[in-house]
Design an enzyme around this catalytic site. Structure first.
Site: not given
Ligand code: NAD
Length: 471
Positions: A170, A201, A203, A206-207, A245, A279, A378
């Site tokens: 997803k 979709g 999070g 679909v997540g 991650e 990140c 962050e």
């Molecule tokens: P986010 O957590 O809002 O979303 C990430 C993904 O998770 C999206 O696809 C979202 O739809 C899904 N998601 C959200 N809630 C969910 C739930 N309850 N269940 C399942 N899936 C869900 O993060 P973002 O804003 O898209 O990305 C930024 C974050 O990602 C920052 O904190 C960044 O540091 C981190 N990041 C980490 C790495 C790493 O390798 N450690 C790499 C890139 C980004």
């Protein structure tokens, strides 16, 4: 306008169970540039069934053949590089030249590299009277964020497929297009049905359905700590393996004997890559108190060289942020830094002359205290905090004073001193004296930056389980 009205699973484009869609907005023009389906629990269920079915045969495909499929997939992506880079520049705001190299060419290379890794993998070992065998873990549910959308997808898909797993992925709502383009490439080469499956979709819908699905054996998640916590708890309910991650607040510890003219510009560039939406970015620059003002002068001079503007303009180094929400969050943190009493030495708001697009000026705060919110949370935008420290031990203590532990840097006049300090840092990666990013090295976090590793041959290990056969 790049529009997809179907998900991809079971080797074919499949209609969504509903009619709802997600608009993809250009962060530079604020116009709608794409559309994907807003999938449902039912779509996830169908895709997981396809992946489960696909696993039966894919897990038995000889290793050499799996390696060749990855090479074919990488080759099919090559002609798509300009189109994918353009889509990501719109979605994320990444300057096109950086998007082409880092956001697209690099992950495409990584797909092919995993062919090499699996060919070199040792999958069986005799220990006493046991034969220990590495077997693919099964169906992997993958969830990715928006900041490096193709890279993060490939970090999961390539080693999972190489190991003999099948995947349902997803992508992030803000930046789903590159993953659909990857599905087009997979379809073009005739990758066997059920091996790579994509459902777009939200999070929460679909997540969560993907994480909780009983036929998903493992979850690989990249994103925020908040969503990661929810994902880990759902995966825990299902007693399934999860790799996380998550975020970072990485420190760059500049020692008192470092060549500041090299170290400080390198630190600024690292922090500002992808407009700070990285990140692993070194968002805390720790400098000896006695050389604080010198560091500030060098940092602001370097920042002035990073042109902010239209991501499609060749002169641009920093584009807009990915969304209006992200822009407002970052502006909120800048305000917070001001209120906390940090010294604003560059940037600090929305730039003049760029009324359209989610732009924020690259910003530097000096004299930041380690306990300030801007030094702890962050921000995920172009904001650097320069923090003065006393002794070397004090510097190490401040570097480790974080809930995160993803990356970091150390710079000293000698390798030995930098290495000794790097060993004390509680993070998954540390670059010393400008050491370059290495695709072979495992990448991942300590503490709340998560667990599990991506990249390089060791990433394969996440997708295996071990069977001991006594003979
Ligand atoms: P986010 O957590 O809002 O979303 C990430 C993904 O998770 C999206 O696809 C979202 O739809 C899904 N998601 C959200 N809630 C969910 C739930 N309850 N269940 C399942 N899936 C869900 O993060 P973002 O804003 O898209 O990305 C930024 C974050 O990602 C920052 O904190 C960044 O540091 C981190 N990041 C980490 C790495 C790493 O390798 N450690 C790499 C890139 C980004």
């Amino acid at each position: 306008m790049k529009s997809y009205d179907q998900h991809y699973y079971d080797g074919a484009w499949q209609p969504s169970s509903g009619t709802a869609t997600i608009d993809v907005i250009s962060s530079a023009t604020e116009a709608v540039v794409g559309r994907v389906p807003r999938g449902s629990i039912e779509d996830v269920d169908r895709a997981v069934k396809a992946a489960r079915c696909g696993f039966e045969s894919w897990s038995r495909v000889p290793l050499e053949e799996r390696a060749q499929w990855l090479e074919k997939l990488a080759a099919a992506m090559k002609p798509r590089v300009p189109e994918v880079a353009e889509a990501i520049s719109h979605e994320v705001g990444t300057a096109l030249s950086y998007a082409t190299k880092v956001q697209v060419e690099f992950p495409v290379t990584m797909i092919a590299m995993n062919a090499r890794f699996i060919r070199g993998a040792k999958l069986e070992e005799e220990l006493g009277n046991s034969l220990v065998v590495k077997e693919p873990i099964g169906v992997v549910g993958c969830i990715t964020p928006w900041n490096y959308p193709l890279h993060q997808a490939v970090c999961k898909i390539a080693p999972a497929l190489a190991a003999g797993c099948t995947v349902v992925l997803k992508p992030a709502e803000l930046a789903p297009l590159s993953v659909f383009m990857l599905a087009e490439a997979a379809h073009e080469i005739g990758l066997p049905a059920g091996v790579l499956n994509i459902v777009s979709g939200e999070g929460r819908v679909v997540g969560e359905a993907l994480v909780g699905h009983p036929d998903v054996d493992m979850v690989s998640f990249t994103g925020s700590v908040q969503a990661g916590r929810r994902v880990a708890s759902l995966a825990g309910d299902g007693i399934k393996k999860v790799c996380l991650e998550l975020g970072g607040k990485s420190a760059f510890l500049v020692l008192d004997d470092a060549p500041f003219d090299k170290a400080i510009p390198a630190g600024v560039n690292n922090c500002m890559q992808n407009s700070g939406q990285t990140c692993s970015a070194w968002t805390r620059m720790l400098v000896p108190r006695s050389r604080h003002d010198e560091a500030v002068a060098l940092a602001t001079a370097q920042l002035a060289k990073l042109t902010l503007g239209d991501p499609f303009d060749a002169a641009t180094r920093l584009g807009p942020l990915a969304s209006s929400r992200q822009r407002d969050t970052v502006l909120g943190y800048i305000e917070q830094g001001r209120k906390e009493g940090a010294t604003l030495v560059a940037g600090g708001g929305r730039p003049a002359g760029l009324p359209t697009g989610y732009f924020v000026e690259p910003t530097i705060f000096a004299n930041v205290a380690p306990g300030m919110v801007i030094a702890q949370e962050e921000i995920f935008g172009p904001v650097l905090s320069i923090i003065p420290y006393g002794s070397e031990a004090d510097g190490v203590r401040i570097a480790n004073d974080s809930i995160y532990g993803l990356a970091g840097g150390v710079w000293s006049a000698t390798r030995e001193r930098a290495l000794a300090v790097a060993r004390q840092m509680r993070t998954g990666q540390v670059d010393i004296n400008g050491g370059r990013f290495n695709v072979l090295a495992p990448f991942g976090g300590y503490k709340k930056s998560g667990f599990g590793r991506e990249l390089g041959p060791l990433a394969l290990e996440e997708f295996f389980q071990l069977k001991s056969i006594q003979q």
